[in-house]
Design a protein around this motif. Sequence first.
Motif, PDB file in Angstrom:
ATOM      1  N   GLU A  22       0.831  -1.206   0.000  1.00 19.14           N
ATOM      2  CA  GLU A  22       0.000   0.000   0.000  1.00 19.14           C
ATOM      3  C   GLU A  22       0.867   1.258   0.000  1.00 19.14           C
ATOM      4  OE1 GLU A  22      -2.858   1.713   3.300  1.00 19.14           O
ATOM      5  OE2 GLU A  22      -3.848   0.083   2.201  1.00 19.14           O
ATOM      6  N   LEU A  23       1.919   1.247   0.797  1.00 16.03           N
ATOM      7  CA  LEU A  23       2.809   2.412   0.861  1.00 16.03           C
ATOM      8  C   LEU A  23       3.594   2.615  -0.436  1.00 16.03           C
ATOM      9  CD1 LEU A  23       4.053   2.102   4.525  1.00 16.03           C
ATOM     10  CD2 LEU A  23       2.485   3.822   3.589  1.00 16.03           C
ATOM     11  N   ALA A  24       3.718   1.588  -1.236  1.00 13.30           N
ATOM     12  CA  ALA A  24       4.387   1.723  -2.532  1.00 13.30           C
ATOM     13  C   ALA A  24       3.543   2.529  -3.505  1.00 13.30           C
ATOM     14  CB  ALA A  24       4.677   0.347  -3.123  1.00 13.30           C
ATOM     15  N   PHE A  25       2.253   2.697  -3.199  1.00 15.35           N
ATOM     16  CA  PHE A  25       1.348   3.398  -4.094  1.00 15.35           C
ATOM     17  C   PHE A  25       0.954   4.786  -3.616  1.00 15.35           C
ATOM     18  CE2 PHE A  25       0.598  -1.108  -4.954  1.00 15.35           C
ATOM     19  CZ  PHE A  25       0.826  -1.120  -6.319  1.00 15.35           C
ATOM     20  N   GLU A  26       1.193   5.104  -2.346  1.00 16.05           N
ATOM     21  CA  GLU A  26       0.774   6.404  -1.823  1.00 16.05           C
ATOM     22  C   GLU A  26       1.895   7.114  -1.083  1.00 16.05           C
ATOM     23  OE1 GLU A  26      -3.962   6.544  -1.380  1.00 16.05           O
ATOM     24  OE2 GLU A  26      -2.852   6.326   0.468  1.00 16.05           O
ATOM     25  N   ALA A  27       1.857   8.441  -1.183  1.00 15.85           N
ATOM     26  CA  ALA A  27       2.761   9.300  -0.423  1.00 15.85           C
ATOM     27  C   ALA A  27       1.927  10.078   0.590  1.00 15.85           C
ATOM     28  CB  ALA A  27       3.496  10.256  -1.357  1.00 15.85           C
ATOM     29  N   ASP A  28       2.491  10.308   1.731  1.00 11.48           N
ATOM     30  CA  ASP A  28       1.823  11.023   2.813  1.00 11.48           C
ATOM     31  C   ASP A  28       2.088  12.522   2.682  1.00 11.48           C
ATOM     32  OD1 ASP A  28       1.987  12.289   5.594  1.00 11.48           O
ATOM     33  OD2 ASP A  28       0.985  10.402   6.013  1.00 11.48           O
ATOM     34  N   PRO A  29       1.059  13.370   2.816  1.00 12.25           N
ATOM     35  CA  PRO A  29       1.293  14.809   2.746  1.00 12.25           C
ATOM     36  C   PRO A  29       2.348  15.296   3.740  1.00 12.25           C
ATOM     37  CG  PRO A  29      -1.048  14.369   2.626  1.00 12.25           C
ATOM     38  CD  PRO A  29      -0.365  13.059   2.946  1.00 12.25           C
ATOM     39  N   ASP A  30       2.390  14.719   4.947  1.00 20.15           N
ATOM     40  CA  ASP A  30       3.395  15.122   5.937  1.00 20.15           C
ATOM     41  C   ASP A  30       4.806  14.871   5.420  1.00 20.15           C
ATOM     42  OD1 ASP A  30       1.607  15.993   7.842  1.00 20.15           O
ATOM     43  OD2 ASP A  30       1.621  14.132   8.976  1.00 20.15           O
ATOM     44  N   ASP A  31       5.026  13.709   4.819  1.00 17.55           N
ATOM     45  CA  ASP A  31       6.349  13.384   4.299  1.00 17.55           C
ATOM     46  C   ASP A  31       6.751  14.334   3.179  1.00 17.55           C
ATOM     47  OD1 ASP A  31       6.572  11.263   6.074  1.00 17.55           O
ATOM     48  OD2 ASP A  31       5.840   9.785   4.620  1.00 17.55           O
ATOM     49  N   VAL A  32       5.814  14.612   2.272  1.00 13.46           N
ATOM     50  CA  VAL A  32       6.109  15.528   1.164  1.00 13.46           C
ATOM     51  C   VAL A  32       6.380  16.934   1.699  1.00 13.46           C
ATOM     52  CG1 VAL A  32       5.189  16.613  -0.931  1.00 13.46           C
ATOM     53  CG2 VAL A  32       4.834  14.163  -0.527  1.00 13.46           C
ATOM     54  N   HIS A  33       5.584  17.365   2.666  1.00 16.80           N
ATOM     55  CA  HIS A  33       5.794  18.698   3.241  1.00 16.80           C
ATOM     56  C   HIS A  33       7.164  18.801   3.907  1.00 16.80           C
ATOM     57  CE1 HIS A  33       5.373  21.844   6.396  1.00 16.80           C
ATOM     58  NE2 HIS A  33       4.989  22.507   5.321  1.00 16.80           N
ATOM     59  N   CYS A  85       1.292  11.968  -7.985  1.00 19.06           N
ATOM     60  CA  CYS A  85       0.110  12.626  -8.538  1.00 19.06           C
ATOM     61  C   CYS A  85      -0.868  13.012  -7.436  1.00 19.06           C
ATOM     62  CB  CYS A  85      -0.582  11.697  -9.519  1.00 19.06           C
ATOM     63  SG  CYS A  85       0.443  11.226 -10.925  1.00 19.06           S
ATOM     64  N   TYR A  86      -1.490  14.172  -7.618  1.00 19.65           N
ATOM     65  CA  TYR A  86      -2.556  14.561  -6.702  1.00 19.65           C
ATOM     66  C   TYR A  86      -3.660  15.278  -7.458  1.00 19.65           C
ATOM     67  CZ  TYR A  86      -0.975  19.450  -6.548  1.00 19.65           C
ATOM     68  OH  TYR A  86      -0.630  20.734  -6.876  1.00 19.65           O
ATOM     69  N   CYS A  87      -4.820  15.284  -6.834  1.00 21.89           N
ATOM     70  CA  CYS A  87      -5.977  15.987  -7.373  1.00 21.89           C
ATOM     71  C   CYS A  87      -6.656  16.715  -6.220  1.00 21.89           C
ATOM     72  CB  CYS A  87      -6.912  15.021  -8.107  1.00 21.89           C
ATOM     73  SG  CYS A  87      -7.515  13.646  -7.101  1.00 21.89           S
ATOM     74  N   GLN A  91     -12.421  12.179  -2.733  1.00 21.46           N
ATOM     75  CA  GLN A  91     -13.628  12.021  -3.531  1.00 21.46           C
ATOM     76  C   GLN A  91     -13.369  12.175  -5.028  1.00 21.46           C
ATOM     77  OE1 GLN A  91     -13.679  14.081  -0.674  1.00 21.46           O
ATOM     78  NE2 GLN A  91     -14.518  12.393   0.495  1.00 21.46           N
ATOM     79  N   CYS A  92     -12.179  12.572  -5.400  1.00 15.04           N
ATOM     80  CA  CYS A  92     -11.812  12.788  -6.794  1.00 15.04           C
ATOM     81  C   CYS A  92     -10.837  11.688  -7.212  1.00 15.04           C
ATOM     82  CB  CYS A  92     -11.142  14.157  -6.914  1.00 15.04           C
ATOM     83  SG  CYS A  92     -10.464  14.507  -8.533  1.00 15.04           S
ATOM     84  N   ASN A  93     -10.937  11.243  -8.442  1.00 18.08           N
ATOM     85  CA  ASN A  93     -10.001  10.209  -8.872  1.00 18.08           C
ATOM     86  C   ASN A  93      -9.106  10.656 -10.021  1.00 18.08           C
ATOM     87  OD1 ASN A  93     -11.685  10.032 -11.089  1.00 18.08           O
ATOM     88  ND2 ASN A  93     -12.340   7.950 -10.700  1.00 18.08           N
ATOM     89  N   ALA A  94      -8.952  11.960 -10.196  1.00 15.79           N
ATOM     90  CA  ALA A  94      -8.056  12.467 -11.242  1.00 15.79           C
ATOM     91  C   ALA A  94      -6.611  12.045 -10.982  1.00 15.79           C
ATOM     92  CB  ALA A  94      -8.156  13.986 -11.354  1.00 15.79           C
ATOM     93  N   ALA A  95      -6.200  11.975  -9.725  1.00 16.12           N
ATOM     94  CA  ALA A  95      -4.835  11.533  -9.419  1.00 16.12           C
ATOM     95  C   ALA A  95      -4.653  10.073  -9.795  1.00 16.12           C
ATOM     96  CB  ALA A  95      -4.514  11.744  -7.939  1.00 16.12           C
ATOM     97  N   THR A  96      -5.662   9.268  -9.534  1.00 25.31           N
ATOM     98  CA  THR A  96      -5.597   7.854  -9.909  1.00 25.31           C
ATOM     99  C   THR A  96      -5.533   7.717 -11.421  1.00 25.31           C
ATOM    100  OG1 THR A  96      -6.836   7.260  -7.924  1.00 25.31           O
ATOM    101  CG2 THR A  96      -6.779   5.630  -9.703  1.00 25.31           C
ATOM    102  N   GLY A 106       5.088   4.009 -18.819  1.00 26.55           N
ATOM    103  CA  GLY A 106       6.365   3.504 -18.338  1.00 26.55           C
ATOM    104  C   GLY A 106       6.997   4.270 -17.198  1.00 26.55           C
ATOM    105  N   PHE A 107       6.258   5.177 -16.560  1.00 25.28           N
ATOM    106  CA  PHE A 107       6.813   5.970 -15.464  1.00 25.28           C
ATOM    107  C   PHE A 107       6.386   5.402 -14.116  1.00 25.28           C
ATOM    108  CE2 PHE A 107       6.451   8.808 -19.116  1.00 25.28           C
ATOM    109  CZ  PHE A 107       7.762   9.251 -19.204  1.00 25.28           C
ATOM    110  N   ARG A 108       7.261   5.558 -13.119  1.00 22.55           N
ATOM    111  CA  ARG A 108       6.947   5.138 -11.753  1.00 22.55           C
ATOM    112  C   ARG A 108       6.107   6.223 -11.098  1.00 22.55           C
ATOM    113  NH1 ARG A 108      11.826   4.058  -8.509  1.00 22.55           N
ATOM    114  NH2 ARG A 108      12.574   5.921  -9.543  1.00 22.55           N
ATOM    115  N   VAL A 109       5.071   5.804 -10.375  1.00 25.01           N
ATOM    116  CA  VAL A 109       4.109   6.753  -9.824  1.00 25.01           C
ATOM    117  C   VAL A 109       3.695   6.389  -8.405  1.00 25.01           C
ATOM    118  CG1 VAL A 109       3.140   7.404 -12.066  1.00 25.01           C
ATOM    119  CG2 VAL A 109       2.177   5.472 -10.825  1.00 25.01           C
ATOM    120  N   LYS A 110       3.211   7.414  -7.725  1.00 27.25           N
ATOM    121  CA  LYS A 110       2.516   7.274  -6.449  1.00 27.25           C
ATOM    122  C   LYS A 110       1.375   8.285  -6.479  1.00 27.25           C
ATOM    123  CE  LYS A 110       5.865   5.656  -3.082  1.00 27.25           C
ATOM    124  NZ  LYS A 110       6.075   5.724  -1.642  1.00 27.25           N
ATOM    125  N   ARG A 111       0.468   8.148  -5.532  1.00 22.50           N
ATOM    126  CA  ARG A 111      -0.625   9.106  -5.383  1.00 22.50           C
ATOM    127  C   ARG A 111      -0.481   9.774  -4.017  1.00 22.50           C
ATOM    128  NH1 ARG A 111      -5.795   6.044  -5.780  1.00 22.50           N
ATOM    129  NH2 ARG A 111      -5.101   5.356  -3.744  1.00 22.50           N
TER     130      ARG A 111
END
Length: 140
Positions: A22-33, A85-87, A91-96, A106-111
Amino acid sequence: MTNALRFPAADPKTAAAFFAAELAFEADPDDVHRDLQAGNTSGYVLVETRSPEAFARERIPGAVNLPYRDLPEQLDLDPDLVYICYCESFQCNAATKGALALAQRGFRVKRLAGGITAWREAGYPVERNQADVSKVACHC
């Protein structure tokens, strides 16, 4: 039996594998900040996947705008970076959709968990181009 335990918990090894995945697919706002505050975003780029209008109104500092609806087949992006990626929100799935399109190319991604709404609600700074941001709609 309690409702919470009606379905038994997974064994620790299975749970660890699930949560690591699960963590391979998402980034935490705190970590990014924290990375932005430290000036350390090496290895990734924040990608706003909403429309250019939404991006112009409000965005996370340092983000680039790649609206998922307009992604060309060929992109001039660094294949060694991860694109977070973020949106608008959960409730929005534009990031997905944007992450899917980038991964298909072919790019590596997270949400980014919770999108710009979670970012804003955590009290983190945003950049704005226009004075009127009273109603920032998703515009996905």
